[in-house]
Design a protein around this motif. Structure first.
Motif, PDB file in Angstrom:
ATOM      1  N   TYR A 147      24.453 -16.195  37.221  1.00  0.00           N
ATOM      2  CA  TYR A 147      24.792 -17.587  36.953  1.00  0.00           C
ATOM      3  C   TYR A 147      24.126 -18.479  37.991  1.00  0.00           C
ATOM      4  CZ  TYR A 147      28.308 -15.845  33.748  1.00  0.00           C
ATOM      5  OH  TYR A 147      28.942 -15.227  32.702  1.00  0.00           O
ATOM      6  N   ARG A 148      23.681 -19.658  37.534  1.00  0.00           N
ATOM      7  CA  ARG A 148      23.106 -20.638  38.455  1.00  0.00           C
ATOM      8  C   ARG A 148      24.218 -21.585  38.884  1.00  0.00           C
ATOM      9  NH1 ARG A 148      18.119 -24.355  36.701  1.00  0.00           N
ATOM     10  NH2 ARG A 148      19.791 -25.429  35.601  1.00  0.00           N
ATOM     11  N   ILE A 149      24.429 -21.651  40.190  1.00  0.00           N
ATOM     12  CA  ILE A 149      25.522 -22.468  40.717  1.00  0.00           C
ATOM     13  C   ILE A 149      24.984 -23.581  41.596  1.00  0.00           C
ATOM     14  CG2 ILE A 149      27.136 -20.525  40.656  1.00  0.00           C
ATOM     15  CD1 ILE A 149      26.831 -20.437  43.778  1.00  0.00           C
ATOM     16  N   ARG A 150      25.824 -24.570  41.801  1.00  0.00           N
ATOM     17  CA  ARG A 150      25.568 -25.613  42.786  1.00  0.00           C
ATOM     18  C   ARG A 150      26.915 -26.028  43.349  1.00  0.00           C
ATOM     19  NH1 ARG A 150      25.144 -28.184  37.802  1.00  0.00           N
ATOM     20  NH2 ARG A 150      26.400 -30.060  37.641  1.00  0.00           N
ATOM     21  N   VAL A 151      26.910 -26.584  44.542  1.00  0.00           N
ATOM     22  CA  VAL A 151      28.154 -26.947  45.207  1.00  0.00           C
ATOM     23  C   VAL A 151      28.584 -28.354  44.820  1.00  0.00           C
ATOM     24  CG1 VAL A 151      29.257 -27.216  47.453  1.00  0.00           C
ATOM     25  CG2 VAL A 151      27.573 -25.429  47.105  1.00  0.00           C
ATOM     26  N   SER A 152      27.626 -29.237  44.612  1.00  0.00           N
ATOM     27  CA  SER A 152      27.909 -30.640  44.319  1.00  0.00           C
ATOM     28  C   SER A 152      27.929 -30.889  42.809  1.00  0.00           C
ATOM     29  CB  SER A 152      26.822 -31.504  44.966  1.00  0.00           C
ATOM     30  OG  SER A 152      26.915 -32.822  44.539  1.00  0.00           O
ATOM     31  N   LYS A 153      28.600 -31.972  42.420  1.00  0.00           N
ATOM     32  CA  LYS A 153      28.613 -32.355  41.008  1.00  0.00           C
ATOM     33  C   LYS A 153      27.254 -32.883  40.568  1.00  0.00           C
ATOM     34  CE  LYS A 153      31.331 -34.947  37.699  1.00  0.00           C
ATOM     35  NZ  LYS A 153      32.537 -35.725  37.460  1.00  0.00           N
ATOM     36  N   SER A 154      26.481 -33.361  41.502  1.00  0.00           N
ATOM     37  CA  SER A 154      25.161 -33.921  41.203  1.00  0.00           C
ATOM     38  C   SER A 154      24.239 -32.847  40.617  1.00  0.00           C
ATOM     39  CB  SER A 154      24.535 -34.477  42.486  1.00  0.00           C
ATOM     40  OG  SER A 154      23.194 -34.822  42.260  1.00  0.00           O
ATOM     41  N   THR A 155      23.555 -33.196  39.537  1.00  0.00           N
ATOM     42  CA  THR A 155      22.642 -32.235  38.903  1.00  0.00           C
ATOM     43  C   THR A 155      21.365 -32.026  39.703  1.00  0.00           C
ATOM     44  OG1 THR A 155      21.681 -33.989  37.554  1.00  0.00           O
ATOM     45  CG2 THR A 155      23.508 -32.724  36.586  1.00  0.00           C
ATOM     46  N   THR A 156      21.127 -32.878  40.700  1.00  0.00           N
ATOM     47  CA  THR A 156      19.926 -32.726  41.538  1.00  0.00           C
ATOM     48  C   THR A 156      20.209 -31.916  42.799  1.00  0.00           C
ATOM     49  OG1 THR A 156      20.365 -34.831  42.635  1.00  0.00           O
ATOM     50  CG2 THR A 156      18.915 -34.872  40.694  1.00  0.00           C
ATOM     51  N   ALA A 157      21.426 -31.458  42.961  1.00  0.00           N
ATOM     52  CA  ALA A 157      21.790 -30.651  44.129  1.00  0.00           C
ATOM     53  C   ALA A 157      21.052 -29.314  44.097  1.00  0.00           C
ATOM     54  CB  ALA A 157      23.294 -30.416  44.159  1.00  0.00           C
ATOM     55  N   GLN A 158      20.919 -28.695  45.274  1.00  0.00           N
ATOM     56  CA  GLN A 158      20.271 -27.380  45.374  1.00  0.00           C
ATOM     57  C   GLN A 158      21.029 -26.361  44.521  1.00  0.00           C
ATOM     58  OE1 GLN A 158      17.423 -26.446  47.239  1.00  0.00           O
ATOM     59  NE2 GLN A 158      17.656 -24.535  46.123  1.00  0.00           N
ATOM     60  N   LYS A 159      20.270 -25.559  43.755  1.00  0.00           N
ATOM     61  CA  LYS A 159      20.883 -24.577  42.867  1.00  0.00           C
ATOM     62  C   LYS A 159      20.510 -23.170  43.327  1.00  0.00           C
ATOM     63  CE  LYS A 159      20.673 -27.872  39.189  1.00  0.00           C
ATOM     64  NZ  LYS A 159      19.658 -28.637  38.552  1.00  0.00           N
ATOM     65  N   TYR A 160      21.434 -22.238  43.109  1.00  0.00           N
ATOM     66  CA  TYR A 160      21.237 -20.843  43.505  1.00  0.00           C
ATOM     67  C   TYR A 160      21.674 -19.943  42.359  1.00  0.00           C
ATOM     68  CZ  TYR A 160      21.459 -23.116  48.054  1.00  0.00           C
ATOM     69  OH  TYR A 160      21.256 -23.957  49.118  1.00  0.00           O
ATOM     70  N   TRP A 161      21.076 -18.774  42.286  1.00  0.00           N
ATOM     71  CA  TRP A 161      21.475 -17.769  41.304  1.00  0.00           C
ATOM     72  C   TRP A 161      22.356 -16.740  41.996  1.00  0.00           C
ATOM     73  CZ3 TRP A 161      20.848 -18.114  36.174  1.00  0.00           C
ATOM     74  CH2 TRP A 161      19.914 -19.025  35.697  1.00  0.00           C
ATOM     75  N   VAL A 162      23.464 -16.380  41.346  1.00  0.00           N
ATOM     76  CA  VAL A 162      24.385 -15.393  41.886  1.00  0.00           C
ATOM     77  C   VAL A 162      24.774 -14.403  40.795  1.00  0.00           C
ATOM     78  CG1 VAL A 162      25.345 -16.929  43.649  1.00  0.00           C
ATOM     79  CG2 VAL A 162      26.415 -16.822  41.393  1.00  0.00           C
ATOM     80  N   ASN A 163      25.205 -13.232  41.218  1.00  0.00           N
ATOM     81  CA  ASN A 163      25.697 -12.221  40.311  1.00  0.00           C
ATOM     82  C   ASN A 163      27.056 -12.651  39.766  1.00  0.00           C
ATOM     83  OD1 ASN A 163      27.078  -9.736  39.437  1.00  0.00           O
ATOM     84  ND2 ASN A 163      25.216  -8.747  40.194  1.00  0.00           N
ATOM     85  N   GLU A 164      27.396 -12.189  38.572  1.00  0.00           N
ATOM     86  CA  GLU A 164      28.669 -12.565  37.958  1.00  0.00           C
ATOM     87  C   GLU A 164      29.881 -12.101  38.747  1.00  0.00           C
ATOM     88  OE1 GLU A 164      29.262 -10.639  34.170  1.00  0.00           O
ATOM     89  OE2 GLU A 164      28.430  -8.774  34.916  1.00  0.00           O
ATOM     90  N   ASP A 165      29.683 -11.149  39.654  1.00  0.00           N
ATOM     91  CA  ASP A 165      30.803 -10.587  40.415  1.00  0.00           C
ATOM     92  C   ASP A 165      31.361 -11.525  41.484  1.00  0.00           C
ATOM     93  OD1 ASP A 165      30.507  -8.301  38.904  1.00  0.00           O
ATOM     94  OD2 ASP A 165      29.243  -7.306  40.402  1.00  0.00           O
ATOM     95  N   VAL A 166      30.748 -12.679  41.713  1.00  0.00           N
ATOM     96  CA  VAL A 166      31.249 -13.584  42.749  1.00  0.00           C
ATOM     97  C   VAL A 166      32.408 -14.447  42.252  1.00  0.00           C
ATOM     98  CG1 VAL A 166      29.011 -13.686  43.911  1.00  0.00           C
ATOM     99  CG2 VAL A 166      29.627 -15.466  42.283  1.00  0.00           C
ATOM    100  N   PHE A 167      32.664 -14.434  40.932  1.00  0.00           N
ATOM    101  CA  PHE A 167      33.720 -15.274  40.370  1.00  0.00           C
ATOM    102  C   PHE A 167      34.970 -14.473  40.120  1.00  0.00           C
ATOM    103  CE2 PHE A 167      29.768 -17.201  38.537  1.00  0.00           C
ATOM    104  CZ  PHE A 167      29.734 -18.257  39.406  1.00  0.00           C
ATOM    105  N   ASP A 168      36.131 -15.148  40.201  1.00  0.00           N
ATOM    106  CA  ASP A 168      37.398 -14.521  39.843  1.00  0.00           C
ATOM    107  C   ASP A 168      37.416 -14.249  38.344  1.00  0.00           C
ATOM    108  OD1 ASP A 168      38.698 -14.279  42.249  1.00  0.00           O
ATOM    109  OD2 ASP A 168      39.439 -16.343  42.216  1.00  0.00           O
ATOM    110  N   ASP A 169      38.012 -13.150  37.970  1.00  0.00           N
ATOM    111  CA  ASP A 169      38.091 -12.810  36.540  1.00  0.00           C
ATOM    112  C   ASP A 169      39.186 -13.583  35.859  1.00  0.00           C
ATOM    113  OD1 ASP A 169      35.991 -11.065  36.747  1.00  0.00           O
ATOM    114  OD2 ASP A 169      37.267  -9.372  37.259  1.00  0.00           O
TER     115      ASP A 169
END
Length: 169
Positions: A147-169
């Motif tokens: 999944y591609r994540i970002r910390v800010s609500k802004s769509t121009t914020a830095q984005k990162y790819w993470v494995n699905e295992d970082v989220f709570d089920d």
């Protein structure tokens, strides 16, 4: 007449095994050196294709790089848009932050979780899902979700790819 056919059949049945045994014995007596003597070494020359070079220019062969033919484990990545927020799981530090989907680029950069001030339960914005298809060590086809994540609500914020295992089920 019937005895004659039986005699011929019996003779043939006796000769066939003798022929097979004789052939196998003669093939084992050949020395391996006889087979190696016929082998030849291939000598490859390094050539440069000049058909696509502009006229008047020469090719600097020191700048030519050989192609990388190593098989990649990832053979396809599919992307889909998505929108949701998710909290980070307790074991999020076991995974990494990536610049690109792992396996999709040759030189993929990884980042530290401290870069986004991550902590357990921190909610991140998710805007894209990628499914990476790869072959495992046994040659079986597998897939993994990123999944591609970002910390800010802004769509121009830095984005990162993470494995699905970082989220709570």
């Amino acid at each position: 007449m019937m005895k004659r056919h039986l005699l011929i059949d019996t003779g043939l049945l006796f000769l066939i095994p003798l022929g097979i045994i004789g052939f196998s014995v003669s093939s084992q007596t050949d020395s391996p050196a006889d087979h190696v003597a016929g082998a030849q070494h291939n000598h490859l020359k390094q050539t440069t294709d000049t058909a696509y070079t502009p006229k008047g220019r020469t090719i600097d062969t020191s700048q030519i790089q050989s192609l990388d033919f190593r098989a990649s484990r990832v053979y396809r990545v599919t992307y889909a848009k998505t929108t949701f927020r998710a909290p980070l799981e307790a074991d999020y530090r076991e995974q990494r932050l990536y610049r690109y989907v792992p396996g999709s680029k040759k030189n993929n950069r990884t980042y530290s979780w401290s870069r986004i001030k991550a902590h357990v339960g921190k909610r991140v914005y998710v805007d894209m899902k990628a499914k990476a298809y790869y072959r495992d060590d046994d040659g079986e086809r597998e897939s993994e979700d990123f999944y591609r994540i970002r910390v800010s609500k802004s769509t121009t914020a830095q984005k990162y790819w993470v494995n699905e295992d970082v989220f709570d089920d």
